[in-house]
Enzyme design. Structure first.
Site, PDB file in Angstrom:
ATOM      1  CG  LEU A 102       4.364  -2.047  -1.856  1.00  0.00           C
ATOM      2  CD1 LEU A 102       5.964  -1.560  -2.129  1.00  0.00           C
ATOM      3  CD2 LEU A 102       4.761  -3.960  -2.024  1.00  0.00           C
ATOM      4  CG  HIS A 152       3.337  -6.248  -0.389  1.00  0.00           C
ATOM      5  ND1 HIS A 152       2.680  -6.046   0.918  1.00  0.00           N
ATOM      6  CD2 HIS A 152       3.846  -7.101  -0.812  1.00  0.00           C
ATOM      7  CE1 HIS A 152       1.648  -6.341   0.061  1.00  0.00           C
ATOM      8  NE2 HIS A 152       2.480  -7.309  -1.161  1.00  0.00           N
TER       9      HIS A 152
END
Ligand code: PAF
Length: 273
Positions: free
Chosen positions: A29, A33
């Site tokens: 991530l 994200h």
């Protein structure tokens, strides 16, 4: 935050949770994200993030093996961004091995679909499973993967999923480089060079918006990218809903590109303004 590993754990955890947002990811991530998770956390009562490096969407095993896996950090980041649940299943939990699958629709033709045969069939196979499992009210995807967004909208429409697709604009580094988990594989020199992709694309998009014929704008873009050290896979003006290429781009079109730099594949897209 709940960490679920099995389908049964998810089914139990999401019962009666109100307006639900789903953020499907393959982990690693980054701020891109996080912007999806934050948008869901703002708009929904209960946000679930999935972290699953989906084997069926990789043509090449080495790309699958090289995909960064940073689970512990991902869980921490998801929780901080407002997720109530993270689902990180094994491949066996998601695929029983019968070979039943979903096929992507017409938006998968060409561009990424041509460069990565079978990729979008793998994407819709896993996303359809996640939609069926979570039945979210809204699902959040990044516009950086423009063709994926079009393919998933077609999946929703065709399979009658009552889900609102929320598309979130690409986040960029200060240099202009679109955030991507693959950027971690760029050397510092290549990373500095990679930002040229965005600037060259913006120049070509604005030339086309200013009336330069699309073919000329693309030829010039390709030549400038090759000179800057990129290997160009494709550049095209497209309709973002159908992903059909167009010779007459307008303000709703996007300029999409895929290039290789130092062995790393980069994709990006920009508006025609
Ligand atoms: O965009 C991605 O990270 C993946 O393609 C997705 C949507 C999570 C499916 O595996």
């Amino acid at each position: 935050m709940i960490i679920a590993r099995t389908l049964a754990e998810v089914r139990q955890a999401i019962q009666g949770k109100g307006a639900a947002g789903l953020v499907p990811t393959m982990g690693a991530l980054h701020e891109g994200h996080i912007s999806l998770i934050s948008a869901s956390a703002q708009e929904c009562d209960f946000t679930s993030v999935t972290v699953f490096v989906n084997p069926t969407q990789f043509g090449d095993n080495s790309d699958f093996d090289l995909y960064p896996r940073t689970e512990a950090e991902d869980f921490e980041k998801a929780e901080k961004a407002g997720a109530q649940l993270v689902f990180a299943p094994s491949a066996a939990e998601m695929y029983s091995g019968t070979g039943v699958s979903v096929r992507a629709g017409s938006a998968a033709n060409g561009l990424e679909g041509a460069s990565r045969p079978g990729h979008f069939d793998g994407v819709v196979s896993i996303v359809a499973k996640l939609f069926t499992l979570f039945y979210p009210d809204r699902a959040y995807f990044g516009l950086k993967d423009l063709q994926q967004c079009a393919v998933i909208q077609q999946l929703i429409d065709e399979q009658l999923f009552p889900i609102e697709l929320r598309l979130i604009e690409t986040l960029r580094e200060y240099s202009g480089l679109a955030l991507s988990s693959r950027n971690e594989r760029l050397s510092p020199t290549d990373k500095a060079q990679a930002s040229k992709l965005y600037h060259e694309m913006m120049e070509a998009a604005s030339a086309a918006a200013g009336g330069q014929p699309a073919g000329q704008a693309l030829n010039r873009l390709n030549a400038r990218l090759e000179t800057a050290g990129f290997q160009v896979e494709y550049t095209a003006f497209v309709d973002p809903k159908t992903m059909a290429t167009t010779e007459t781009p307008h303000r709703l079109s996007r300029l999409a590109a895929a290039v290789q730099l130092g062995g790393v594949r980069l994709i990006d897209n920009v508006p025609v303004i």
